[in-house]
Design an enzyme around this catalytic site. Structure first.
Site, PDB file in Angstrom:
ATOM      1  N   SER A   1      -4.487 103.498  10.015  1.00  0.00           N
ATOM      2  CA  SER A   1      -3.303 103.541   9.181  1.00  0.00           C
ATOM      3  C   SER A   1      -2.139 102.786   9.796  1.00  0.00           C
ATOM      4  O   SER A   1      -2.067 102.579  11.005  1.00  0.00           O
ATOM      5  CB  SER A   1      -2.890 104.989   8.955  1.00  0.00           C
ATOM      6  OG  SER A   1      -2.466 105.545  10.189  1.00  0.00           O
ATOM      7  N   LYS A   2      -1.257 102.412   8.918  1.00  0.00           N
ATOM      8  CA  LYS A   2      -0.084 101.641   9.289  1.00  0.00           C
ATOM      9  C   LYS A   2       0.825 102.436  10.222  1.00  0.00           C
ATOM     10  O   LYS A   2       1.507 101.875  11.062  1.00  0.00           O
ATOM     11  CB  LYS A   2       0.680 101.295   8.003  1.00  0.00           C
ATOM     12  CG  LYS A   2       1.482 100.020   8.098  1.00  0.00           C
ATOM     13  CD  LYS A   2       2.027  99.655   6.739  1.00  0.00           C
ATOM     14  CE  LYS A   2       2.977  98.472   6.871  1.00  0.00           C
ATOM     15  NZ  LYS A   2       3.455  97.971   5.592  1.00  0.00           N
ATOM     16  N   ARG A   3       0.839 103.747  10.043  1.00  0.00           N
ATOM     17  CA  ARG A   3       1.705 104.600  10.855  1.00  0.00           C
ATOM     18  C   ARG A   3       1.327 104.548  12.325  1.00  0.00           C
ATOM     19  O   ARG A   3       2.155 104.692  13.189  1.00  0.00           O
ATOM     20  CB  ARG A   3       1.639 106.041  10.354  1.00  0.00           C
ATOM     21  CG  ARG A   3       2.467 106.293   9.112  1.00  0.00           C
ATOM     22  CD  ARG A   3       3.959 106.437   9.430  1.00  0.00           C
ATOM     23  NE  ARG A   3       4.783 105.811   8.402  1.00  0.00           N
ATOM     24  CZ  ARG A   3       5.401 104.637   8.556  1.00  0.00           C
ATOM     25  NH1 ARG A   3       5.298 103.957   9.684  1.00  0.00           N
ATOM     26  NH2 ARG A   3       6.128 104.122   7.595  1.00  0.00           N
ATOM     27  N   LYS A   4       0.051 104.393  12.581  1.00  0.00           N
ATOM     28  CA  LYS A   4      -0.416 104.533  13.957  1.00  0.00           C
ATOM     29  C   LYS A   4      -0.814 103.226  14.622  1.00  0.00           C
ATOM     30  O   LYS A   4      -1.159 103.198  15.783  1.00  0.00           O
ATOM     31  CB  LYS A   4      -1.576 105.528  13.993  1.00  0.00           C
ATOM     32  CG  LYS A   4      -1.110 106.900  13.562  1.00  0.00           C
ATOM     33  CD  LYS A   4      -2.210 107.915  13.438  1.00  0.00           C
ATOM     34  CE  LYS A   4      -1.572 109.238  12.994  1.00  0.00           C
ATOM     35  NZ  LYS A   4      -2.529 110.231  12.571  1.00  0.00           N
ATOM     36  N   HIS A   5      -0.797 102.166  13.834  1.00  0.00           N
ATOM     37  CA  HIS A   5      -1.172 100.870  14.394  1.00  0.00           C
ATOM     38  C   HIS A   5      -0.384  99.780  13.714  1.00  0.00           C
ATOM     39  O   HIS A   5       0.059  99.935  12.596  1.00  0.00           O
ATOM     40  CB  HIS A   5      -2.651 100.577  14.129  1.00  0.00           C
ATOM     41  CG  HIS A   5      -3.572 101.182  15.117  1.00  0.00           C
ATOM     42  ND1 HIS A   5      -3.623 100.770  16.418  1.00  0.00           N
ATOM     43  CD2 HIS A   5      -4.470 102.181  15.006  1.00  0.00           C
ATOM     44  CE1 HIS A   5      -4.516 101.492  17.059  1.00  0.00           C
ATOM     45  NE2 HIS A   5      -5.041 102.354  16.230  1.00  0.00           N
TER      46      HIS A   5
END
Length: 472
Positions: free
Chosen positions: A254-258
RNA sequence: GCCCCCGUCGUCCAGAGGCCUAGGACACGGCCCUUUCAAGGCCGCGACACGGAUUCGAAUUCCGUCGGGGGCACCA
């Protein structure tokens, strides 16, 4: 079967994410798709999902193509040049879907359904409360409804009540699922637009796609897709369900984590060939165990059978090491060339050229592009003749305007910002100064919107938030 | 809750019944080299989720348990 005989070269497709950015997951699959297609003399086409909420607009589409090109994964055909089987843009294909949906109704393999969203919601809620799996109760299935134009309705496909679907997957082998575990999926919505299930089957057939390569999240809808091929009398393509790339906590990447946008890696100074090498080692390996290899090597040796079935964790550690090895392998002239040829650097050059008195000044002038976190002096954010309380509304308004603004180009950006200021009666000089400081941490910088264009949306928004925080 | 997919070192992979006292890479630790930091060299740490079954023999096959993930929309 398509694509299985030498006379019938494979055609694979990339379906970009709705934002149009090329994300690591898409790049990862595209790399294998293209290696496979090239090796067998086939083609790779882009299917653009530009309807409904999947709105891939021109500028983001462009950034996706740019990323593919950066990776060296471009091919001679753009989204509109995948051969004579287009159009490849969903918005240009709309009439086809409804016709096929109606054909299925006539054939008795689909039916009109007038159940209201409220009824469906209530049904779902009751099922959940009873710890039943949520699914449509087939209320309209045997009613033989023929709703008029004015009556809202959808078309649902009939899924057999018993029996099971057996499919062969290129990476997983046999995939079985009882039909009773799939419900009667809506294939044409009340607004006349197809759902993904209908659209992808029709498109893949029309576009002569021979191999469907997609994430394993689609496995559970495979029976429906296969049924649609069968109902329509079409030979289904071959399927390869790839594992999902994951975050360190094992959830779907996900965008939040990477950083999931390819552009970030490009700007971060990773070499495309290192990126390719790294990506190809996720979920796949060279038969001889080599760990340093090129795209040409992947092309020569890739098979779906060697793709792992478990989902790899996407982690940067190894990428950094590989990138270092590629850098060390370059001789100095080649390395120098690569540094100046970097698209991100190239984009910065026009902004700072007239401000450079020596070549060395390039570095201090562009340093702000690379900082992860800017060190703000909060008072710089407050321009002359303004007070601290004036600034947050400016930044917040700009942030809201910019969040979904397209196209991300200096000209339109400037126009939109000026309009925003005029609307609110804000002083251009003051607001632009605050924005400038927010984006660069300095009162001196290249022109604001040109800087924004090069900086990119993501960083621009991040920095506006950071500046707002610095003022709070 | 139901269905599906998956389960080898911290991470990425190798392994398709004996070649496995499980191999490589990254990361980590130590030593060497070295004015520093890297790079490089050497050494080390470290895994077959668990339980049954099949077999002369299982990381590899089967079943179960547990664990993780995904799906169950008029999203894709």
């Amino acid at each position: 079967m398509p694509g299985t005989s030498p006379a019938d070269p494979p055609r694979l497709r990339l379906a970009p994410s709705p934002t149009g950015d090329l994300h690591v997951g898409a790049a990862w699959m595209a790399l294998f798709d293209l290696a496979f297609a090239r090796r067998h003399g086939g083609q790779f086409v882009i299917r653009i999902e530009d309807t409904d909420q999947a709105r891939a607009q021109v500028d983001s589409e462009q950034s996706m193509l740019d990323s593919l090109r950066w990776l060296g994964l471009d091919w001679d055909e753009g989204p509109d040049k995948g051969g004579p089987y287009g159009p490849y843009r969903q918005s240009e294909r709309l009439p086809r879907y409804a016709a096929y949906a109606r054909q299925l109704v006539e054939q008795g393999q689909a039916y009109y359904c007038t159940c209201t969203p409220e009824r469906l919601a209530a049904l779902r809620q009751a099922q959940m409360a009873n710890k039943q799996p949520p699914s449509y109760d087939r209320h309209c299935r045997e009613l033989g409804l023929h709703p008029g134009q004015s009556e809202p309705h959808v078309i649902r496909m009939k899924v057999p009540l018993e029996g099971e679907s057996v499919a062969h997957d290129l990476v997983r082998g046999e995939l079985r699922r009882a039909y009773k575990d799939s419900d009667d999926q809506v294939i044409l919505k009340a607004d006349g637009f197809p759902t993904y299930h209908l659209a992808v089957v029709v498109d893949d057939h029309d576009m002569r796609i021979s191999h469907v390569v997609r994430g394993e999240e689609w496995i559970s809808s495979l029976p429906k897709h296969l049924l649609l091929y069968q109902y329509l009398g079409w030979e289904p393509p071959l399927f390869a369900h790839m594992p999902l790339l994951r975050n360190a906590d094992k959830s779907k990447i996900s965008k939040r984590k990477h950083h999931t946008s390819m552009q970030w890696y490009e700007r971060q100074g990773y070499l495309p060939e290192a990126m390719i090498n790294f990506l190809a080692m996720l979920g796949w390996s060279m038969p001889d165990g080599r760990e340093l290899f090129t795209f040409a090597d992947v092309m020569e040796h890739f098979t779906f059978e060697r793709v792992v079935t478990s989902s790899p964790v996407f982690s940067l550690e190894k990428l950094q090491s590989i990138n270092g090895q590629y850098i060390r392998a370059l001789d100095i002239p080649a390395l120098a060339e690569r540094m100046v040829q970097r698209p991100y650097v190239l984009a910065q050059l026009p902004l700072v050229r007239e401000r450079m008195r020596t070549l060395n000044e390039f570095h201090p002038l562009t340093a702000f592009f690379y900082e992860d976190v800017l060190a703000y002096e909060p008072q710089l954010l407050v321009p002359k003749k303004a007070v601290a309380a004036d600034v947050p509304p400016w930044l917040a308004a700009a942030r809201d305007l910019l969040r979904d603004f397209r196209p991300w180009r200096a000209g339109p950006l400037e126009e939109a910002l000026r309009a925003l200021l005029a609307e609110n009666g804000w002083a251009t000089g003051q607001v632009f100064m605050s924005l400038r400081v927010a984006l660069t941490a300095s009162t001196q910088s290249p022109p604001l919107t040109e800087t924004m264009e090069v900086l990119g949306r993501e960083k621009t928004l991040q920095r506006l938030d950071a500046a707002l925080q610095a003022l709070a």
